[in-house]
Enzyme design. Sequence first.
Site, PDB file in Angstrom:
ATOM      1  N   ASP A  24      -1.840  10.817  -2.326  1.00 55.96           N
ATOM      2  CA  ASP A  24      -2.175   9.769  -3.295  1.00 55.96           C
ATOM      3  C   ASP A  24      -2.468  10.346  -4.671  1.00 55.96           C
ATOM      4  OD1 ASP A  24      -2.867   8.600  -0.511  1.00 55.96           O
ATOM      5  OD2 ASP A  24      -2.628   6.906  -1.880  1.00 55.96           O
TER       6      ASP A  24
ATOM      7  N   ASN B 258      -5.217  12.418   0.364  1.00 57.19           N
ATOM      8  CA  ASN B 258      -4.378  11.560   1.223  1.00 57.19           C
ATOM      9  C   ASN B 258      -5.310  10.821   2.181  1.00 57.19           C
ATOM     10  OD1 ASN B 258      -1.658  10.703   1.951  1.00 57.19           O
ATOM     11  ND2 ASN B 258      -2.009  11.733   3.898  1.00 57.19           N
ATOM     12  N   LYS B 259      -4.737   9.992   3.014  1.00 59.12           N
ATOM     13  CA  LYS B 259      -5.503   9.147   3.936  1.00 59.12           C
ATOM     14  C   LYS B 259      -6.571   9.956   4.684  1.00 59.12           C
ATOM     15  CE  LYS B 259      -5.311   5.700   4.207  1.00 59.12           C
ATOM     16  NZ  LYS B 259      -6.267   4.867   3.417  1.00 59.12           N
TER      17      LYS B 259
ATOM     18  N   ARG C 259       0.870  -1.172   0.000  1.00 62.68           N
ATOM     19  CA  ARG C 259       0.000   0.000   0.000  1.00 62.68           C
ATOM     20  C   ARG C 259       0.910   1.226   0.000  1.00 62.68           C
ATOM     21  NH1 ARG C 259       2.317   1.963   3.754  1.00 62.68           N
ATOM     22  NH2 ARG C 259       0.698   3.539   3.799  1.00 62.68           N
ATOM     23  N   GLY C 260       0.270   2.396  -0.103  1.00 59.81           N
ATOM     24  CA  GLY C 260       1.055   3.609  -0.294  1.00 59.81           C
ATOM     25  C   GLY C 260       1.160   3.863  -1.800  1.00 59.81           C
ATOM     26  N   ALA C 261       0.908   5.110  -2.207  1.00 62.07           N
ATOM     27  CA  ALA C 261       0.763   5.412  -3.638  1.00 62.07           C
ATOM     28  C   ALA C 261       1.960   4.967  -4.491  1.00 62.07           C
ATOM     29  CB  ALA C 261       0.486   6.908  -3.800  1.00 62.07           C
TER      30      ALA C 261
ATOM     31  N   GLN D  64      -2.437   2.567   9.913  1.00 64.69           N
ATOM     32  CA  GLN D  64      -1.124   2.607   9.246  1.00 64.69           C
ATOM     33  C   GLN D  64      -0.099   3.394  10.061  1.00 64.69           C
ATOM     34  OE1 GLN D  64      -4.043   3.081   7.709  1.00 64.69           O
ATOM     35  NE2 GLN D  64      -3.982   2.590   5.530  1.00 64.69           N
TER      36      GLN D  64
END
Length: 367
Positions: free
Chosen positions: A242, A252-253, A52-54, A201
């Site tokens: 993202d 973003n998150k 995960r993570g862009a 996260q």
Amino acid sequence: MLIAGKPCRTIWPADDGAVEIIDQTRLPHAVAVVRLGSLGDAVRAIADMQVRGAPLIGVTAAWGLALAMRADPGDAALGEAAQRLKAARPTAVNLAWAVDRVASALAGLAPADREAVARSEAAAIAEEDVAACRAIGEHGADLIAAIAAKKGGAAVNVLTHCNAGWLATVDWGTALAPIYVAQAQGIVVHVWVDETRPRNQGAALTAFELGQQGVAHTVIADNAGGHLMQHGRVDLVLTGADRITRRGDAANKIGTYLKALAAADNGVPFHVAAPASTIDWRLFDGVAQIPIEERGGEEVTHMTGALADGSIARVQVSAPGSPAANFAFDVTPARLITGLITERGVCAASEAGLLGLYSERRRLAGI
Ligand code: MRU
């Protein structure tokens, strides 16, 4: 970056043509390596958030296309693989960017040549990501150094949300890279780590990687940031992104927007760190145009963690039967962002700021 003192990356090619990843659903309780041997494995790893993570999902998708070409290098298989990978998660534009880059490198080639070219393109994307993140670290560390100088060398308190460290990329990270570079320069940094519900996260991944790197940090409940800012205990907010629109809005998150509001109210600088692969030059208005992923409600109603005996358990935290909604991202408007930290330097969160760094885009847009 380090795990148990040993340099490590999040993804790497195996000798037999497969790809290996660190399974992030097992962290921080276990460091487990998972093998991706097929397109289906890559799609599942992205959708289930083993990676995960862009930037990292972009690199995984690039390797996923290489795995697809190993099984069937024909035109139909290429088109279907690209479509399945892009559909795995909708918000981070790095995913579609990486798929399009590899697919266009393969388009004019004979099928027999496609797997080798896809592999070298995926490896190139991974190396470029490492270099970009390292450069983001250098530029962002200058901001931290300036704050440290103003504080006479006292610890700089950085608040971060989600995980935008090396685990979200191939190495170094985006929002955490400046912290690692600053630490190497001898600057004292302390990080407030938002736990980042629902998937934690921050508590699970950011805290893990900061601990492995020896960076001082404290995990806080998601809603504590505003209080800390009101009391002068946050010098700088650093997050990843993202997708960033042409005018500087940043997805973003979920929860990032609330931190930006609190930062603006308290005069705390709020910077977003991301490489060029996160910028979506086709979009302007992030709130209206960026697709926001909605995930299953059980990520909100249930949590996974370690029991006292070390075994891993999943427990329900909400009232049985209550429905839950799970919006995975939100958009912070450019007006709340002090600056964007990119591999080319720091700029204003605006079209003029971005075009100042990426001037080649002026020609493409006919500006
Ligand atoms: O749902 P996730 O864990 O993939 O979300 C990740 C984030 O929101 C990160 O902050 C973002 O991808 C930047 S990663 C360098």
